[in-house]
Each structure stands twice: as C-alpha cells, then as structure tokens.
Motif scaffolding. Structure first.
Motif: not given
Lengths: 372, 106
Positions: A69, A96, A120, A234, B26-29, B31, B40, B42-48, B98, B102
């Motif tokens: 990112q 990202y 995004q 969140v 929104p903003g989650v994909m 990948r 993973m 991938m989301g706003p300033e984070r990932l899982l 999940l 968010g």
C-alpha cells in the motif's frame, strides 16, 4: 477456520521481511494550521519537493521492495497538481492507494478523477464535531463544512471513508458527537486519535493536554460504545500516550512495517525520526528503497530487539511493543536509546506524569498555529 | 465541564445470517500477493491474510453472483463433505468477524 494478521517481519533477520506500506509526504504545504500538526517544526518549502518523475520512480521502488500500500500524505497532498498522475502510477505498479487529507481542497470532480486513477480510500481529518471549534483549531474558516461535504461525496462515489478525529483538551468532551458524525457520514472506520506530542504538538502541549478527569470520561464513553459500534464502523482507539501504562507499538515496530518519505525525498523509519540526533538518513537520490530498507543505517539502528536497553531487553512484551516510540524516548527521557518512558517500567515514567499534570493544569488556548 | 455529551445509541448490529447477501466493503479487494504467496483481503490502511478455509468461505459466500450466504454454505457443505450445521456455524462466525473488522458489508 481462521484468519491471521500478517507477521511478515522476522526479528533481527539479515534480510528483513518487506514493509507493508510506504508513506509519501508529497508536500508540507497545507491550508490548515492545526497546532498539533505532526509535521516537523522546520517545514520543507515547495521548492524542495520531489518532482513528479522522481515520485513515480519512488512508487516503482515501493512496489519493488514489496510494499502493498501507499499512503499519499503531507501536509496536504491535494496541493500537488500531479496527485491524480501519481495515484494512477501507483495503481499501475500494483499498489493500493490511500489518501490522507484535510479535504478542504477536494471537490466531487477531482474525487472522481482520483477514483478513476485507482484511489481506494480517503481518510479525512476532523478537528471537532462542530464548525466553530473545528475552524478555530484548523485556522481555516469554512473548513469544517467543506470537509463534511467532501466526506459525503467520498461515500456517494463508493470509496472507503475513514474519519480521523483528533482529540485534545478543547474537544474531548464531544467524542460521542464525533462518533455520531462519522456514523452519519457513512464512514467505514473512525480513528479516535488523541493528540500525539511530536512536532508542533510538542511545542503546544500545554495548550492541548487534557486533564485526567477529561481523559477518564472520554475513555469510559468510548469503551461503553464499542459493543454497539461493532459491525457498524471500525473503531481504532488507543489510550493517549501520556495516560498509558504501556507504550504503543509505534509504527508497528521501528523499520518493520513502514517507510516514510518526506517531501524532499529523505527516507525515514517514521515521520518524526529526523528529531533524533545522530541518525544518518539517506534520500531517494542515494540508493533504492530496497537497499535502504535492507541496511540503511537509520533503519537498522532500532530494528528488532538488538538495540534494546533494560527494562526492555528482559521484558516479555519486547516483541509486542518493540520498545515503544524512539522519538518519545528522546523527547521525555532525553535519549532515543532508552525505553519509551510511557512504559511504567521505565525509570522516567514518573516524569511523564509530572509533565502531563503540569501541562494539563495550564489554562487557556495560547497555542502557536503551524506556519510555513 | 468534564461530562461527555451522551451518545445516540443505535441497536447492536445483528450477526450475519444465512439470508444475508454480502459484498466486499468499499475499498476492500481480494488479492493474491505473489511475493508472499498469500491470499489477502486488502482494505483501507490494513490487510488480512486468509488461510485456505477463510478464502474458500469468502469465495463461496461473498459477491453479487452469490444468491445469499445460505447458498454459499450449501456449496461448502458439498465441497468439504461435512455436516451442514457445523459448516453453517463456522461460516457465520467467520463472516460476522470479517464484517465487524470492516471487510464485508450487507
């Protein structure tokens, strides 16, 4: 069946695991003048900023080092006319893109162009839940109303919205109003960000520090709401440093998760690292991000646990908080090599409380606005 | 002066149910990171990072082409030749988690 948060970095490895993200401070210019700005007190002028071509090369290098990112930040990144071009380049590089903004220079057409370029997520800072207090802190008339308008446009366009709500003595009682506002705006996430005392905020600490009573009331209010907020928004909430007993894992550990590049291209392990004397920083003109990440002297200096003094070295938490914050150790204990004195095991912990209580008892709002 | 203004209390968000239709927030994909060989979110300033089962659940239960979560549970029950009630309990718990983090929305 489980999901795990990533543990990419191995402690003290010869070849460190790649960073999660690269933070790019495109500029220090900003129309707002918040007295708690985390930018350094000595700001980089526009003439010192990297040009478009160099930022594009750095984006390619961010992908090469394995970052996933990029955070376009500042200052106010929207003052850069090439922001759309840089977001598009990041997208092409497989990164990202997050935009960390005050939002006052944004409008729906530009948001749409940024989204088309692959953006995004937009994080918008709020200075208060009400316009009067917010515009006074930001030093920008009409700023709050503009932020709300842009925040609604972000959600309407299908982008992710985070509200970054900065709390201090003058607005901490309105924490619930700020959370309600974030819900009303349709934000997916809120950062309840108590001011961290670096840069301009450190200089203005006596005008911003909340009292213990204020802090306890805010903390109780937030904790009481967390169950009902689950699944709606969140919440990122951390007890403010000066009232904590254990230090935060600053930046997720020094040189473990993030690289920060300042407007003139200096590559830093964190945005405040330049306050630490004796650290040697490279620039994007010297070596690639991969090389700097691997063995840049400032990155290696406090990465992992090799550098730790007592009480950190024998502490069970050393691979959770990574010794806390180096800049805070410098500011409060006098040396970046010490344990973060926010930790109750630090010999300097009592002095944190002393400074805090003295500053919290100071009256008035005589802060110095950030300038350029 | 130290009283925090009261909250407007919404009802708690209900857990994910079989009748829900879910999509990435929104903003989650979703990948795949080749360098780390990991799937993973991938989301706003984070990932899982997702393990194999979590990935299978997201693929089966999330997205506009999925009729509802229950249809995804049906599919997983067949694929893994498992008792449906057990699959349903695990899947709903994971999806609720999940959602609370968010990554998913109704």
């Amino acid at each position: 069946m489980s999901c795990a948060l990533p543990a990419f970095a191995a402690a003290d490895a010869a070849e460190p695991a790649p960073p999660f993200a690269v933070l790019m401070e495109l500029t220090h210019r900003c129309p707002l003048r918040c007295p708690y700005c985390s930018n350094p007190v000595a700001l980089d002028p526009a003439s010192a900023e990297l040009d478009t071509a160099t930022w594009k090369r750095v984006l390619d290098e961010a992908a090469d080092v394995g970052a996933l990112q990029v955070h376009f930040s500042g200052g106010e990144p929207c003052v850069r006319k090439d922001l759309e071009e840089l977001v598009a380049h990041a997208t092409d590089a497989g990164l990202y893109s997050n935009l960390i903004t005050s939002a006052v220079l944004l409008d729906p057409p530009r948001l749409a162009r940024l989204q088309a370029a692959g953006l995004q997520h937009v994080q918008i800072s709020l200075q208060d839940s009400e316009a009067a207090g917010a515009d006074r802190v930001g030093g920008f008339r009409g700023g709050h109303a503009k932020k709300l308008e842009v925040a609604r446009a972000v959600v309407a366009q299908g982008l992710a919205l985070t509200i970054n709500a900065v709390l201090h003595r003058h607005n901490i009682e309105r924490v619930n109003d700020v959370i309600d506002l974030a819900l009303d705006l349709g934000a997916g996430r809120i950062e309840i960000a108590n001011v961290q005392y670096y840069g301009w905020a450190l200089a203005n600490r006596a005008a911003l520090m909340p009292s213990r009573e204020q802090l306890l009331a805010m903390d109780a209010a937030v904790r009481a709401r967390l169950p009902e907020l689950a699944g709606r928004i969140v919440v990122d909430y951390v007890v403010p440093d000066y009232y904590a007993r254990r230090p935060k894992s600053c930046m997720g550990g020094w040189a473990r998760r993030f690289m920060n590049i300042n407007p003139r291209g200096r590559v830093l392990p964190c945005h405040a690292a330049e306050t630490i004397p004796g650290l040697e920083f490279e620039t994007v003109h010297d070596r690639s991000l991969s090389a700097i990440w691997r063995d840049g002297p400032a990155f290696v200096r406090y990465r992992g646990t090799h550098w730790m003094p007592e009480p950190c070295q024998s502490c069970d938490h050393k691979e959770e908080d990574w010794g806390g914050c180096r800049c805070q150790a410098l500011a409060l204990a006098g040396s970046a090599d010490d344990a973060d004195p926010v930790c109750e095991r630090s010999p300097f912990h009592a002095e944190v409380a002393e400074v805090r209580d003295r500053d919290a008892a100071a009256l008035g709002t005589d802060w110095t606005y950030r300038g350029l | 002066m130290n009283a925090v203004t009261p909250a407007i209390a919404p009802d708690p968000a209900p857990a994910i149910a079989e009748t829900d239709r879910l999509r990435l927030a929104p903003g989650v994909m979703l990948r795949n990171d080749r360098r780390r060989d990991q799937w993973m979110l991938m989301g706003p300033e984070r990932l899982l990072v997702l393990d194999d089962m979590a990935l299978a659940v997201v693929r089966a239960c999330v997205g506009p082409e999925v009729a509802d979560v229950g249809a995804g549970i049906d599919r997983l029950t067949v694929e893994y030749d498992a008792a449906r009630a057990e699959v349903a309990a695990d899947v709903l718990e994971l999806l609720t988690d999940l959602r609370n983090k968010g990554y998913l929305v109704r």
